[in-house]
Design an enzyme around this catalytic site. Structure first.
Site, short mmCIF file in Angstrom:
data_model
loop_
_atom_site.label_atom_id
_atom_site.label_comp_id
_atom_site.label_asym_id
_atom_site.label_seq_id
_atom_site.Cartn_x
_atom_site.Cartn_y
_atom_site.Cartn_z
N TYR A 1 -91.19 30.60 14.24
CA TYR A 1 -90.85 30.04 15.56
C TYR A 1 -89.53 29.28 15.50
O TYR A 1 -88.65 29.46 16.34
CB TYR A 1 -91.98 29.11 16.02
N ILE B 1 -94.23 28.18 32.08
CA ILE B 1 -93.00 27.58 32.57
C ILE B 1 -92.17 28.57 33.38
O ILE B 1 -91.48 28.20 34.33
CB ILE B 1 -92.19 26.99 31.40
N LYS C 1 -85.94 30.31 17.36
CA LYS C 1 -85.33 29.40 18.34
C LYS C 1 -83.93 28.98 17.91
O LYS C 1 -83.01 28.87 18.73
CB LYS C 1 -86.21 28.15 18.53
N SER D 1 -86.24 25.66 23.01
CA SER D 1 -87.07 24.53 22.60
C SER D 1 -86.32 23.70 21.59
O SER D 1 -85.50 24.22 20.83
CB SER D 1 -88.38 25.03 22.01
N ASP E 1 -91.52 45.50 30.40
CA ASP E 1 -91.75 45.13 29.01
C ASP E 1 -90.37 44.90 28.39
O ASP E 1 -89.62 45.84 28.13
CB ASP E 1 -92.49 46.25 28.28
#
Length: 679
Positions: A567, A413, A571, A553, A468
């Protein structure tokens, strides 16, 4: 306790002086503010309170209701602090008891007063009845404009009671003038005539020439609505004389426009044209384009009635241009309708041969083609001129000249977003760890160098930077690079995200076997690093447009079965961090937003579908979110500030519905939490 004598006398002197001043309300405000400054410098809180009341009076006289309400609230605060009562003696508040009314009428009255009771009490407690009347009429006007004449008239009646209670004929005249306007909007001209006549008589008795002139104008409009031309002209003549004596050019011009309409009703078309043109000239001098358009429409109507449609069309078109310039849709619609009425219509004609004889079988005029009898082939050939417009690529460069940075743009994306930004004309810096021969994902491949090389095909420009984002020194070097090259940054898209390797362990490990490094690695690149990077960019964002878009998300709000718990934790923390930054940075012209893409057809999802034989249907492309970010970046700062305050979390489909292949994605599916203020 009620303030009287010395304490109120100073402010009363201000009011008395302002009543005699030529500048009227402006003079009152100046005197009241001067009195307020003196009271504050001397530390006299009582004098400050009454000076605030004088300021309220000044704002009301100037028609600045909102400012008057703020000043009244300040005055009431001081009164309560000092333990004082109303600023004036309520000697005239002892009105006779009201006549009994039915339960239905009482219920309607209560419902209407419920809308304004708080403001009524505010002005009543500081002893400013003019404020009570202004509050009632303001809400009544809102009700009237929304098509509710009954509650509007009830509120106006309450305003009349207030004026009668304090025996203020001037106030009562203003109320009756409003009542006349309300009856006119409700298509009750007979009632409007009575109210306007009473308003005129009250204003005359109070010596208020301005209100008397306005009431006479409403009386003329009521006569005009009743098709009584002669009384209308008489009332208008009186209104014009009064406006001239009061030096009110705006009112005089409005009366001239109404006079033109009355002359049209009496068949005096030439006089109407002259009067309307005179009104248009006055409005032009005053810079009132909407009223000027009204006057020109009256002149156009007079030309039409007089048979000169060409001259009328010219004036109607001028009015249309003025209405469009002023962005008044109602006047624009009137002008457009009049233009259509005055424009010459194509006449039905009998199609003839070159010999001058009608075609066989055609005995009357026709407007459509009849196969075999009439049609294009039977008409004379006439020259035709056409025009084509060619759209060049520069017309699509909505972000031309803007500087943008997209982190994590090697693939997925982030790559799609950077391509959309480059196509829109931005100079795009794309960052990532991958470089040719040193891809960070040997299955998905992709480098930032490959991404930047595609910008030329889209007419864009970009720079690939190997960074990085887990290293603070490299993040700081990126900020310094952009600052040295451009000195500003218009858009920062934080899209970099690290998925612990190998993928199968990350996506398929039971919760009790998931190592703590999963959370550490995701927050390091894809969480807190974005907040730190945004703060490093802050000096340059403040010099640019200042848009920060964090790609997150809807996993921050609900469980998506395929992802591990780490995860969701990352988020959720990321979204709340963005919300905190948005609250603090919007003050400095930097607008932080969180965007939730839907199900995206990325390289990773395509590879997963091949493994599981799943079908990818109606997924968002990687460039779809890029199109949404282009729309956000092109917005004005005022709109971005609203988003950064109330709608900090948005889905791509909420901003941009149409996909690159023409498919329309449905919005408002995931953004059940706006991320905005909850207080």
């Amino acid at each position: 306790m009620v303030l009287t004598g010395k304490e109120w006398g100073s402010a009363q002197d201000v009011l008395d002086q302002a009543g005699k001043a030529e500048a009227g309300s402006k003079e009152l405000l100046l005197l009241a503010k001067d009195e307020l400054a003196k009271a504050r410098s001397s530390g006299n809180r009582q004098a400050e309170a009454v000076a605030q009341v004088a300021t309220v009076e000044g704002h009301l006289a100037a028609g600045e209701y909102d400012e008057a309400e703020k000043a009244a609230a300040k005055a009431l605060l001081i009164f309560k602090e000092l333990g004082l009562g109303a600023c004036r003696e309520s000697i005239a508040y002892g009105a006779a008891p009201a006549a009994p009314v039915s339960a239905a009428v009482a219920e309607q009255r209560e419902a209407a007063l419920r809308l304004v009771r708080g403001k009524l009490l505010l002005f009543r407690e500081i002893g400013v009845p003019k404020g009570e009347v202004a509050a009632l009429l303001k809400v009544a006007d809102e009700q009237l404009n929304t098509g509710k004449p009954e509650p509007a008239l009830l509120l106006a009646k309450e305003a009349q009671k207030v004026a009668q209670r304090v025996n203020n004929k001037d106030l009562e005249a203003s109320v009756m003038k409003f009542v006349a306007e309300a009856f006119l909007k409700a298509a009750l001209p007979a009632e409007a005539e009575k109210a306007a006549a009473k308003a005129s008589a009250l204003a005359k008795g109070a010596g208020n020439v301005g209100v008397q002139a306005a009431a006479s104008l409403r009386l003329a409009e009521a006569h005009l609505a009743s098709k009584a031309g002669a009384p209308a002209l008489k009332a208008i003549s009186e209104a014009i004389t009064l406006f001239q004596s009061a030096g009110d050019k705006q009112g005089e011009a409005s009366a001239q426009t109404t006079k033109a309409l009355a002359q049209i009703a009496q068949g005096k078309f030439q006089e109407a044209v002259s009067t309307a043109n005179q009104a248009a000239g006055l409005f032009k001098d005053l810079g009132n384009k909407v009223k000027e358009a009204h006057a020109l429409l009256a002149a156009a109507e007079a030309h039409e009635k007089g048979g000169d449609k060409e001259a009328g069309l010219k004036l109607a078109r001028s009015a249309l241009v003025l209405a469009r310039t002023a962005k008044d849709s109602s006047v624009e619609a009137q002008a457009r309708d009049l233009c259509g009425k005055l424009r010459q219509q194509p006449s039905e004609r009998l199609v003839e041969l070159d010999t001058g004889r009608p075609l066989i079988g055609v005995t009357k005029p026709i407007t459509s083609a009849v196969p075999g009898v009439s049609g294009p082939s039977s008409l004379k050939k006439e020259p035709f001129t056409g025009i084509q417009r060619l759209c060049g690529p520069l017309e699509n460069k909505r972000l031309s000249g803007m500087i943008a940075v997209v982190t994590g743009a090697s693939r997925g994306i982030g790559k799609g977003i950077s391509l959309s930004l480059a196509e829109a004309g931005a100079i795009v810096y794309v960052t990532g760890r991958s470089s040719p021969g040193k891809e960070t994902d040997i299955l998905l491949m992709g480098t930032v160098d490959e991404t930047a090389s595609q910008f030329n095909k889209l007419g864009g420009a970009g720079v690939a930077v190997h960074v990085d984002h887990a290293q603070d020194t490299q993040n700081a070097a990126l900020a310094k690079l952009i600052g040295d090259n451009h000195g500003r940054l218009d858009l920062c898209v934080n899209s970099a995200f690290y998925i612990p390797k190998p993928d199968m362990i990350f996506f398929s490990t039971p919760i009790w076997n998931q190592p703590m490094r999963f959370l550490n690695e995701q927050t390091t690149v894809g969480g807190f690093n974005h907040a730190a990077q945004t703060l490093m960019f802050l000096p340059y964002l403040r010099r640019g447009k200042g848009v920060v878009v964090n790609v997150s998300s809807w996993g921050s709000q609900m469980n998506i079965p395929v992802f591990p718990v780490s995860y969701y934790v990352n988020k959720a923390a990321f979204d709340r961090t963005t919300a905190a930054l948005a609250e603090r940075l919007k003050t400095y012209g930097v607008y932080c937003l969180t965007i939730w893409p839907g199900s995206v057809k990325s390289e990773r999802s395509i590879m997963g579908a091949k493994r599981t034989a799943a079908r990818l249907i109606d997924l968002e492309t990687t460039r779809f979110t890029g199109q949404a970010i282009v729309e956000l970046t092109a917005m004005r700062p005022e709109a971005l500030r609203v988003y950064a305050t109330k709608h900090r979390t948005i889905a791509s489909a909420d901003i941009c519905g149409w996909e690159t292949d023409g498919y329309f994605h449905q919005g408002d599916l995931h953004t059940f939490s706006t991320g905005g203020r909850i207080r």
